[in-house]
Design a protein around this motif. Sequence first.
Motif, mmCIF file in Angstrom:
data_model
loop_
_atom_site.group_PDB
_atom_site.id
_atom_site.type_symbol
_atom_site.label_atom_id
_atom_site.label_comp_id
_atom_site.label_asym_id
_atom_site.label_seq_id
_atom_site.Cartn_x
_atom_site.Cartn_y
_atom_site.Cartn_z
ATOM 1 N N GLY A 121 -4.992 -6.100 -5.133
ATOM 2 C CA GLY A 121 -5.705 -5.307 -4.126
ATOM 3 C C GLY A 121 -5.218 -5.585 -2.718
ATOM 4 O O GLY A 121 -5.071 -4.667 -1.902
ATOM 5 N N LEU A 122 -4.945 -6.859 -2.414
ATOM 6 C CA LEU A 122 -4.453 -7.210 -1.082
ATOM 7 C C LEU A 122 -3.053 -6.648 -0.864
ATOM 8 O O LEU A 122 -2.729 -6.177 0.234
ATOM 9 N N SER A 125 -3.342 -3.046 0.025
ATOM 10 C CA SER A 125 -3.857 -2.895 1.390
ATOM 11 C C SER A 125 -2.778 -3.215 2.426
ATOM 12 O O SER A 125 -2.663 -2.528 3.450
ATOM 13 N N ALA A 128 -0.381 -0.341 2.634
ATOM 14 C CA ALA A 128 -1.018 0.789 3.332
ATOM 15 C C ALA A 128 -1.060 0.549 4.837
ATOM 16 O O ALA A 128 -0.853 1.478 5.637
ATOM 17 N N ASP A 129 -1.297 -0.684 5.244
ATOM 18 C CA ASP A 129 -1.307 -0.990 6.672
ATOM 19 C C ASP A 129 0.083 -0.824 7.280
ATOM 20 O O ASP A 129 0.226 -0.343 8.413
ATOM 21 N N SER A 132 0.828 2.883 7.717
ATOM 22 C CA SER A 132 -0.196 3.677 8.402
ATOM 23 C C SER A 132 0.291 4.229 9.735
ATOM 24 O O SER A 132 -0.261 5.210 10.239
ATOM 25 N N ARG A 137 -2.649 -2.432 12.728
ATOM 26 C CA ARG A 137 -2.717 -2.675 11.291
ATOM 27 C C ARG A 137 -1.395 -3.228 10.756
ATOM 28 O O ARG A 137 -1.381 -4.114 9.892
ATOM 29 N N TYR A 290 -9.357 -10.808 7.906
ATOM 30 C CA TYR A 290 -9.130 -9.709 6.969
ATOM 31 C C TYR A 290 -8.918 -10.236 5.550
ATOM 32 O O TYR A 290 -9.483 -9.702 4.586
ATOM 33 N N HIS A 294 -11.367 -9.721 2.279
ATOM 34 C CA HIS A 294 -10.864 -9.187 1.004
ATOM 35 C C HIS A 294 -11.221 -10.126 -0.144
ATOM 36 O O HIS A 294 -11.604 -9.677 -1.231
#
Length: 616
Positions: A121-122, A125, A128-129, A132, A137, A290, A294
Amino acid sequence: MPTRLNIFALPTRTTLLFGLIVLILFAPVVASLFWQTPICGAELFVVMLLLPLRRFLALPARQAENLRPLTPELRPLQALTEELAQVNGVGRPPQVLLNPNLDSAHAFGTWTRRALALPTGLAVSLLADMESGIASRADRAKAVLLHELSHFRNRDAWMTFFSQSVIIVAIVFMALDFLLYLQVPLIYNTLVRGMTEISGRWPQVCDWLRPFIPGRVDVVCDNPQILQGVSVWLRYEAFNLSAHGPFVLGGLILLVYFWRHIVRTREFYADARTAAWLGDADALLEAIEYSDQHRRLQSAAAESPASSDQRRWRSRLALRMPRFHPTWDERFDCLAHPETLYGSPVTIGVTAALAVLCLELILGSALSASFVPEPGSPTIFILGFVLLSVSLLPLLCTQGGQKSFLQAQRTALFTYGAVILGERFLLTAVLSLTLWSGLIPLEELLRISSAVLGEGGQLDMSLPLPAWLYVWLPFVFNLLGLPLLLWPLLRLDAALKQRVLAWFAAPWLGRRFVVISWGITGLLAAGLWGGVLPLLVVPLFGDLRDLLGIQGLGILVAALLLGFGLTTFLLLHRRWHGRCSCGAQVESFTLGRLCPSCHQPLNDWLLARYTLNSED
């Protein structure tokens, strides 16, 4: 903006703790190769060296069993990791792997293999950052990866897991060896009875076996004696316990206290390195928050409602257990005040005292008792002085010459002395109470103490009364010696290093300051070990004629080393002291001070290269 200390310009605490663990566990084993001991030997040294090495080298493969390679859509993370590693001088980039059951990023590896495990999951993320298009981010994602890469740049990944392997192998192996030697009396009696019966039928059996195992055959064939009686068994078991117990107990202390501090301290160094790379500690703190968020979300999602009672029980247990990972507030405080990385003066004193007590405990075991030359061993002074000196260096660089530093010195030394003398006082009280109450007869205590403290465990009835020689006299010696020897030596050590910090014009000072500081501490420790302590220890615990032999030679060598070191220091001090590179005269050093002529910071290599607006 407040000035902050660059902790990488000083000796690193992770290396110091790693060295302490190796020293405490391996010094007695190495000593056994040169002094005759009843159990320890070359085979034990090989086992204690090879087993931790084997466990450490196999660790990446074992940890990678539950990890998976990056999926095709997440492979840009590997390219980003390689780019960041190349730009920041990390060296060989680690292989990025995934673990859906992991709750936080984890860097591990050996000297040749490096890996970075990310929760699935991290990883999603972070990618995606990065994609972005939002700068904040993207910086946050880079900070997460840079923090893990900094572990390899700081070389603490291998130290963490190798020291863990050394401690675990020492505990497990010594515990199993203790259980094995518990059976020796039974095995010995069985062999004696068996060989007596066999040699009665075939007398030539002993002659056949003698060339292959001469020492052991001599024991069971030449005038063998059956071990009988409770007292004989108790003396043997007391010796067996004194041989292995100190290693097990010392290993547990090293695991719970020192290895825990390695794990915590390496995070502080990783934070400082990442903040210096980014130039902004606030971005790093945001990335830490962050990642913590998470981890909390993933932990909450993984637990079912039925496990709420177990979760509350684990939370209450975690509050009572020592934390192996620093909190966000602790990491913020360390970034704001890097000079506190070694801990408070109380923590510095406790750490030094526990290291000395662990080393003396293991050196005093029956495996290496013959290595300790006298009960007034200089270990307590030499190792204590070195640890206090190195641990107080960050405070010296930021508070040198101020009353706060003198107070920190006194607090650390007082705490160190209180722990050391507290242990000595407790031992003195227990032994005195034992003798006074008559729980153990004096003759039996002499026999047990001789078996524990005598060379090779032999019963040496000529040994002086252990209660006086090994407990009471050292207690008085340490009570007077700690303040009279260590305090002036620590003050002298700090004064010399403070003068070195005023060599502003020396172009090599920033690159050589760690070596110079270690050299000053080492020379003073050599003078204490080879000159001062023999003049005090020999009259109390030995023979004055020893000063004419090896002890006298040691005093001469220490005097020559101190003379050479002092001459070199005075020459360098005369040339470089109080001069800026522009030629202006500046008398004293203060962290962040500017030259009054060129207005450049003095010793800028001691200044941290990041900002922290949250604290500023």
